[in-house]
Write an enzyme that holds these catalytic residues in place. Structure first.
Site, mmCIF file in Angstrom:
data_model
loop_
_atom_site.group_PDB
_atom_site.id
_atom_site.type_symbol
_atom_site.label_atom_id
_atom_site.label_comp_id
_atom_site.label_asym_id
_atom_site.label_seq_id
_atom_site.Cartn_x
_atom_site.Cartn_y
_atom_site.Cartn_z
ATOM 1 N N GLY A 48 0.835 -1.195 0.000
ATOM 2 C CA GLY A 48 0.000 0.000 0.000
ATOM 3 C C GLY A 48 0.868 1.242 0.000
ATOM 4 O O GLY A 48 2.083 1.184 0.170
ATOM 5 N N GLY A 50 0.715 5.724 0.908
ATOM 6 C CA GLY A 50 0.011 6.897 1.428
ATOM 7 C C GLY A 50 0.703 8.158 0.960
ATOM 8 O O GLY A 50 1.575 8.136 0.082
ATOM 9 N N GLY A 51 0.323 9.262 1.562
ATOM 10 C CA GLY A 51 0.885 10.534 1.153
ATOM 11 C C GLY A 51 2.347 10.692 1.482
ATOM 12 O O GLY A 51 3.090 11.377 0.773
ATOM 13 N N MET A 52 2.801 10.038 2.581
ATOM 14 C CA MET A 52 4.188 10.215 3.018
ATOM 15 C C MET A 52 5.049 8.985 2.804
ATOM 16 O O MET A 52 6.274 9.095 2.736
ATOM 17 C CB MET A 52 4.232 10.591 4.502
ATOM 18 C CG MET A 52 3.680 11.957 4.829
ATOM 19 S SD MET A 52 3.865 12.352 6.584
ATOM 20 C CE MET A 52 5.647 12.342 6.778
ATOM 21 N N VAL A 55 4.287 1.009 1.921
ATOM 22 C CA VAL A 55 4.525 -0.180 2.737
ATOM 23 C C VAL A 55 4.740 -1.368 1.802
ATOM 24 O O VAL A 55 3.963 -1.591 0.874
ATOM 25 C CB VAL A 55 3.353 -0.456 3.694
ATOM 26 C CG1 VAL A 55 3.620 -1.721 4.515
ATOM 27 C CG2 VAL A 55 3.137 0.728 4.624
ATOM 28 N N LYS A 70 7.922 -0.082 6.012
ATOM 29 C CA LYS A 70 7.400 1.225 5.599
ATOM 30 C C LYS A 70 8.586 2.105 5.211
ATOM 31 O O LYS A 70 9.541 2.240 5.980
ATOM 32 C CB LYS A 70 6.602 1.874 6.734
ATOM 33 C CG LYS A 70 6.023 3.240 6.352
ATOM 34 C CD LYS A 70 5.374 3.917 7.544
ATOM 35 C CE LYS A 70 4.082 3.244 7.928
ATOM 36 N NZ LYS A 70 3.341 4.026 8.953
ATOM 37 N N ASP A 163 -4.231 10.017 14.285
ATOM 38 C CA ASP A 163 -4.902 9.681 13.031
ATOM 39 C C ASP A 163 -5.641 8.359 13.166
ATOM 40 O O ASP A 163 -5.569 7.496 12.292
ATOM 41 C CB ASP A 163 -3.904 9.623 11.876
ATOM 42 C CG ASP A 163 -4.603 9.652 10.513
ATOM 43 O OD1 ASP A 163 -5.741 10.156 10.438
ATOM 44 O OD2 ASP A 163 -4.007 9.185 9.524
#
Length: 589
Positions: A48, A50-52, A55, A70, A163
């Protein structure tokens, strides 16, 4: 490298089809796939992004163990503030070590890449389960109690998640009807005792789950996570968020303008204490929410233990004894015995009754002591087996080379002359095989040391963590008791003020006696609170000091391991080169 578009497994360029899915392979556009991180973890699949960060699924090159890794986006890792915030997650989670939080086993920088090595969890996110439909309230309470337990430990260690949402809650099946929770993605966690990193003013979190105080500009504390937990519980029960809003902006500011839609208006049949707890978690003012996650945890446990006749779940009637049996089975595995608190929390007068109800009962979600094993030798055994297999492979190759040399020597002429050159290569091969065996032995030794240190870290953090949880639970209950005393004292003062006249001698005597008794109990409770706080701080100092020592040893051990693995690779490449040259000498006509 080529990749399967369906399962994301990685294959060599000459492969055409995925053997698992049968689908045609495509050219991989991810430059990190196939790369080895820190000399040990080969990235084999992207799980997967994400924005930062992204993984990946990684395989340890020496022992075939799977991990999740990650990796911070490369352009962000060049910024020291971004990189420090990313690595802060590892230090944060490393202080917690809770069974309901995904464990981070290693972290660092390599080749301008910041990375975290995590345990690989074969589960699905809560959001995936929620797409199927609404949850029965008992399943909701079971999941939420585990999240609250994880948050309680994190908050006590001075860490706020910031979060919390269904995407960051993993559900792992244990082969029965019970969900096991793993909380993940502390990537924007705030450590309360660490300096703030402000590379720009940024709102952390996800609209819909962001607590109202963030919008007021207040510094976050653990009650912001409790607000997000309230949203998650509401969403599991109702299948929708607590506010009717269109678009992210409206969703973000809705909590400032309106109260959440009551659960009963969603047509739900939820126990009153569960509904009261959810709406307390969603309170606009954080002072109106439960004081800490331990209160929420205990309230949910108490609700699950409450005897019922029958409940309707997904149009099937499930009798209460099924739930009781599941809880009893879990209780038999429990060693920690926190007392439950009345789920409604609002009625402080029920405190003693609630405590009495749960005396002697353990937490059905607490792991037994034996679930935290002593240092394991399994990875070292795997390495030894691999080492033995490699040694047999190289020795077989050397035997084949020597036989080919003998045949070439017997042939005479040009082949015999080349065989003499090949004999020198065979001597080199034998020496290189011995060097590879010694280097591989060092890898086995260092890997065993790394695994032992990791296991020791898990064990002591678990032991101290349970102690911290017990003290925190006790302090949380004492503070509830203290709050109830002060509420009663305020009530007595208001009653006297409302009378407008001096009470009669009997009333005055009774009121004075009660106030004096309450003040004495308040003083006693304050002293207990101070003592528990002192003991908690001592436990946390012990944890931090031992963590620091172990981290240093772990860093040294991993550096030795990475060096040994590099040596094995270098020697193996040289061994293959010399073998190939020797083979060419004796096989050329």
């Amino acid at each position: 490298m080529r990749i399967c578009p369906q399962c994301s497994e990685l294959f060599h360029d000459d492969a055409g089809f995925c053997p698992f899915e049968g689908t045609p392979l495509t050219k991989s556009t991810d430059p990190l796939l196939g790369r080895t991180i820190a000399g040990r973890f080969r990235l084999i699949k992207r799980l997967g992004a994400g924005g930062m960060s992204s993984v990946y699924l990684a395989r340890h090159v020496m022992i075939d163990r799977l991990n999740a890794i990650k990796i911070l986006r490369q352009e962000l890792s060049l910024n020291p503030s971004h990189r420090e915030r990313f690595l802060r997650e590892a230090r944060a989670v490393n202080r917690i070590n809770h069974r309901n939080i995904v464990e981070i086993t290693d972290f660092g920088d390599t080749d301008n890449l910041a990375y975290l090595v995590m345990e690989y969890i074969e589960g699905e996110s809560l959001i995936t389960h929620m797409r199927v439909g609404r949850f029965p309230w008992r399943r909701v309470a079971h999941i939420a109690a585990q999240v609250a337990s994880a948050l309680g430990r994190a908050h006590q260690m001075g860490i706020i998640h910031r979060d919390l949402k269904p995407e960051n809650i993993l559900l792992v099946s244990k082969g029965d009807a019970q969900d096991t929770v793993k909380l993940t993605d502390f990537g924007i966690a705030k450590i309360l005792d660490a300096p703030t990193l402000t590379f720009h003013e940024q709102m952390f979190g996800t609209p819909g789950y962001i607590a109202p105080e963030y919008l007021d500009g207040l510094a976050p504390d653990g009650r912001a996570d409790l607000y997000a937990l309230g949203v998650v519980i509401y969403e599991m029960l109702a299948g929708t968020l607590p506010y009717n809003a269109r678009g992210q902006a409206e969703l973000l500011f809705k909590p400032l303008e309106a109260a959440p839609v009551p659960l009963r208006e969603r047509g739900l049949d939820v126990p009153p204490d569960i509904e009261a707890l959810v709406h307390a978690l969603l309170a606009r003012q954080r002072d109106d929410r439960p004081a800490d996650a331990f209160i929420v945890h205990d309230a949910l446990i108490h609700a699950l233990r409450r005897p019922v006749t029958t409940i309707a779940e997904d149009e099937e009637t499930v009798t209460a004894h099924l739930d009781a049996a599941a809880l009893d089975a879990a209780l038999r595995d429990s060693e920690v015995t926190p007392l439950a608190i009345d789920a409604a929390i609002a009625s402080m007068a029920a405190r003693d009754d609630a405590l009495t109800l749960a005396i002697g009962e353990g937490d059905p979600f607490e792991e037994p002591m034996q679930e935290h094993p002593s240092p394991s030798v399994r990875p070292t055994v795997q390495l030894a087996q691999r080492e033995s297999a490699l040694a047999a492979r190289w020795n077989a190759a050397l035997d084949a080379l020597e036989e080919a040399i003998i045949r070439a020597s017997a042939a005479g002429g040009e082949r015999a002359a080349r065989a003499e050159l090949a004999k020198d290569h065979a001597v080199q091969v034998r020496a290189l095989i011995m060097s590879v065996e010694r280097a591989t032995g060092r890898v086995s030794e260092y890997q065993g040391r790394v695994d032992r240190l990791a296991a020791q870290g898990r064990e002591f953090r678990s032991e101290l963590g349970r102690s911290i949880d017990e003290l925190s639970h006790e302090r949380s209950r004492e503070r509830l008791h203290l709050a109830s005393i002060r509420t009663r004292l305020d009530s007595l003062r208001e009653q006297n003020a409302e009378r407008g006249v001096e009470p009669g001698p009997k009333q005055a005597s009774e009121s004075a006696w009660e106030q004096e008794t309450l003040r004495g109990e308040s003083d006693r409770s304050s002293l207990v609170d101070a003592d528990l706080s002192s003991r908690l701080e001592m436990r946390k100092r012990q944890l931090d000091e031992k963590n620091e020592r172990l981290d240093l040893e772990f860093t040294e051990a991993t550096a030795l391991l990475e060096g040994a693995i590099s040596a094995v690779r270098r020697l193996t490449r040289e061994l293959v080169r010399v073998l190939d040259e020797a083979a060419a000498l004796v096989t050329t006509a």
